[in-house]
Design an enzyme around this catalytic site. Structure first.
Site, PDB file in Angstrom:
ATOM      1  N   GLY A 125       0.860  -1.175   0.000  1.00 48.39           N
ATOM      2  CA  GLY A 125       0.000   0.000   0.000  1.00 48.39           C
ATOM      3  C   GLY A 125       0.899   1.229   0.000  1.00 48.39           C
ATOM      4  N   GLN A 147      -5.590  -9.130  -2.369  1.00 51.03           N
ATOM      5  CA  GLN A 147      -5.615  -8.172  -1.253  1.00 51.03           C
ATOM      6  C   GLN A 147      -7.049  -7.867  -0.798  1.00 51.03           C
ATOM      7  OE1 GLN A 147      -3.671  -7.864  -3.952  1.00 51.03           O
ATOM      8  NE2 GLN A 147      -1.819  -6.696  -3.563  1.00 51.03           N
ATOM      9  N   ASP A 196      -1.587   4.405  -6.252  1.00 52.88           N
ATOM     10  CA  ASP A 196      -0.178   4.316  -5.869  1.00 52.88           C
ATOM     11  C   ASP A 196       0.623   5.495  -6.376  1.00 52.88           C
ATOM     12  OD1 ASP A 196      -1.148   1.403  -5.713  1.00 52.88           O
ATOM     13  OD2 ASP A 196       0.754   1.479  -4.639  1.00 52.88           O
TER      14      ASP A 196
HETATM   15  O1  MRU Z   1       0.507  -4.195  -4.442  1.00 51.09           O
HETATM   16  P1  MRU Z   1      -0.075  -3.454  -3.281  1.00 51.09           P
HETATM   17  O2  MRU Z   1      -0.874  -4.305  -2.362  1.00 51.09           O
HETATM   18  O3  MRU Z   1       0.959  -2.610  -2.579  1.00 51.09           O
HETATM   19  O4  MRU Z   1      -1.105  -2.447  -3.962  1.00 51.09           O
HETATM   20  C1  MRU Z   1      -1.824  -1.555  -3.165  1.00 51.09           C
HETATM   21  C2  MRU Z   1      -2.799  -0.767  -3.940  1.00 51.09           C
HETATM   22  O5  MRU Z   1      -2.908  -0.879  -5.141  1.00 51.09           O
HETATM   23  C3  MRU Z   1      -3.590   0.255  -3.192  1.00 51.09           C
HETATM   24  O6  MRU Z   1      -4.840   0.414  -3.768  1.00 51.09           O
HETATM   25  C4  MRU Z   1      -2.826   1.572  -3.270  1.00 51.09           C
HETATM   26  O7  MRU Z   1      -1.557   1.459  -2.673  1.00 51.09           O
HETATM   27  C5  MRU Z   1      -3.553   2.708  -2.686  1.00 51.09           C
HETATM   28  S1  MRU Z   1      -3.461   2.611  -1.017  1.00 51.09           S
HETATM   29  C6  MRU Z   1      -3.807   3.209   0.159  1.00 51.09           C
END
Ligand code: MRU
Length: 360
Positions: free
Chosen positions: A54, A200, A241
Site C-alpha cells: 500500500g 488483497q 499508488d
Molecule cells: O501491491 P499493493 O498491495 O501494494 O497495492 C496496493 C494498492 O494498489 C492500493 O490500492 C494503493 O496502494 C492505494 S493505497 C492506500
C-alpha cells in the site's frame, strides 16, 4: 484501528527500542502475526516481499528503514547507500521516493552525529501526518457517500484491492471515507473485489471490514460490471499508488476495467489519495513505471486448508508461463473526482492545483 479490541497502527516504534513493529500482511487473514524490523535489510525485504504494502505504508516503512540504516552508519555515504537500497524495493508507489526525498533533505542538512535522532523524529512525523491526512480525506469522502443515501437502503460501494488502514499507517485511503461514513451512522454495504493475483481484497479488505462490522460481500474481479448493470453499485472508491499531475491514477491491476464499467453505467468513480501520492514530475499516467511481479503469483493461489498454515496451490498446467503486471493506469477522464485531505477536486492539473497551489 482495533484488532481484537487492541488499537494498532500498521507500523510502530517498539517501546524502549530503536526497532519498529509491523503486521506481516502476507499471513492475513489466517494469522495475525507482528514482526520486528531491526535493520535496513529487514525494511527493504518487508517492502519487496509485501509484508507491508500500500503506497502510504510503503512510504512510512521507507522512512523507518532510513532510521535503522543510520543506526549502523550515519555518514553521507551511509545515508546515500540506504536510499539506493530502498529506492528499488518497489517501483510504482511514489510514496517510497517521496519519503526518501523528505528524509534525505532533513538529514543531509545535519552533521552525522545529529542524524539518528532527527531521523526518528522525522519518521514519527511522517507516520503521524499520514494518520491525520487519511482521517481528513475520510471526512471529505464521507460527505460524498452521504450524497448517495437513498431511502432506507444501504449505500453500495465497490472497492478494488486494499486501500484500508493496512495500506496506510491508519484509516486508509479508499476505506477511510467508509469508516467515517459508518461513524456518522450511514448505512453501508461494500462490494470487495478479490483482487487477483495476491487477493488483497479477499485477504485484507474483507478482514478489515469484518473486524469493523461493516456489511460486505467478496466478489470475483469480473463481477463488478455486472453488479453495476444491475443497479447494485452506487459509487466506486479506490486508492492510487501514484497520481500524475494531469489526474491520471495508477492503482492495482484491474482498477481501469472498473473505471470503464462505472463510466459505461454513469456511476461515480472516485479515487482517494493523500498529497504524498501525487507525482508532480509526471504529466501523464503513461509515464508511471508499472511493477511486473513474479509469475508464481498468477500460477498459484495462496490459502489455507487447516485454518492456520498458508500454502500455495498451483492452478495452471505445469508448462504454462504467466505475465503479472501489478498496476494499471486509469485516465483522468474516467475519474469523477479525487478525494484528498484538502477536499475533493476534479481529476485534472487544474483540479489538483486548486487544492495544492504551491505546486503551480
Ligand atoms: O501491491 P499493493 O498491495 O501494494 O497495492 C496496493 C494498492 O494498489 C492500493 O490500492 C494503493 O496502494 C492505494 S493505497 C492506500
Amino acid at each position: 484501528m482495533l484488532v481484537n479490541g487492541k488499537p494498532y497502527r500498521s507500523i510502530w516504534r517498539e517501546e524502549n527500542t530503536h526497532y519498529f513493529g509491523i503486521i506481516d500482511q502476507t499471513k492475513l487473514p489466517h494469522q495475525f502475526v507482528t514482526i520486528r524490523l531491526e535493520t535496513l535489510q529487514n525494511a527493504v525485504t518487508a517492502i519487496s516481499d509485501m509484508l507491508v504494502r500500500g503506497a502510504p505504508l510503503i512510504g512510512a516503512t521507507t522512512a523507518c528503514g532510513i532510521c535503522l540504516a543510520l543506526l549502523e552508519d550515519s555518514s553521507d555515504a551511509g545515508l546515500e547507500r540506504a536510499c539506493a537500497c530502498l529506492l528499488n524495493a518497489r517501483p510504482t508507489a511514489v510514496n517510497l521516493r517521496w519519503a526518501l526525498e523528505r528524509m534525505r533533505t532533513v538529514l543531509l542538512s545535519l552533521i552525522p552525529e545529529e542524524r539518528v535522532e532527527a531521523a526518528y523524529r522525522e519518521a514519527a512525523k511522517i507516520c503521524d501526518e499520514d494518520v491525520a491526512i487519511n482521517e481528513a480525506l475520510g471526512q471529505h469522502g464521507a460527505g460524498l457517500i452521504r450524497q448517495h443515501q437513498h431511502g432506507k437502503g444501504s449505500v453500495n460501494i465497490l472497492t478494488h484491492c486494499n486501500a484500508g488502514w493496512l495500506a496506510t499507517v491508519d484509516w486508509g485511503t479508499a476505506l477511510a471515507p467508509i469508516y467515517k461514513a459508518r461513524e456518522q451512522g450511514i448505512d453501508l454495504h461494500v462490494w470487495v473485489d478479490e483482487t487477483r493475483p495476491r487477493n488483497q481484497g479477499a485477504h485484507l479488505t474483507a478482514w478489515e471490514l469484518e473486524a469493523a462490522g461493516i456489511a460486505h460481500h467478496l466478489i470475483v474481479d469480473n463481477a463488478g460490471g455486472h453488479l453495476m448493470q444491475q443497479g447494485k453499485v452506487d459509487l466506486c472508491i479506490v486508492g492510487t499508488d501514484r497520481t500524475a499531475a494531469n489526474g491520471d491514477v495508477c492503482n492495482k491491476i484491474g482498477t481501469y476495467l472498473k473505471a470503464l464499467a462505472a463510466h459505461d453505467n454513469s456511476l461515480p468513480f472516485y479515487v482517494a489519495l493523500p498529497g504524498s501520492t501525487i507525482d508532480w514530475t509526471l504529466d501523464s499516467g503513461a509515464l508511471i513505471p508499472i511493477e511486473e511481479r513474479g509469475e508464481e503469483e498468477v500460477l498459484n493461489v495462496a490459502g489455507t486448508t487447516t485454518g492456520e498454515n498458508i500454502t500455495r496451490v498451483r492452478i495452471a498446467p505445469a508448462g504454462t508461463v504467466a505475465a503479472n503486471p501489478a498496476f494499471d493506469v486509469t485516465p483522468a477522464r474516467l475519474v469523477t473526482g479525487l478525494i484528498t485531505e484538502r477536499g475533493v477536486c476534479e481529476a485534472s492539473r487544474a483540479g489538483l492545483l486548486s487544492l495544492y497551489p504551491e505546486h503551480g
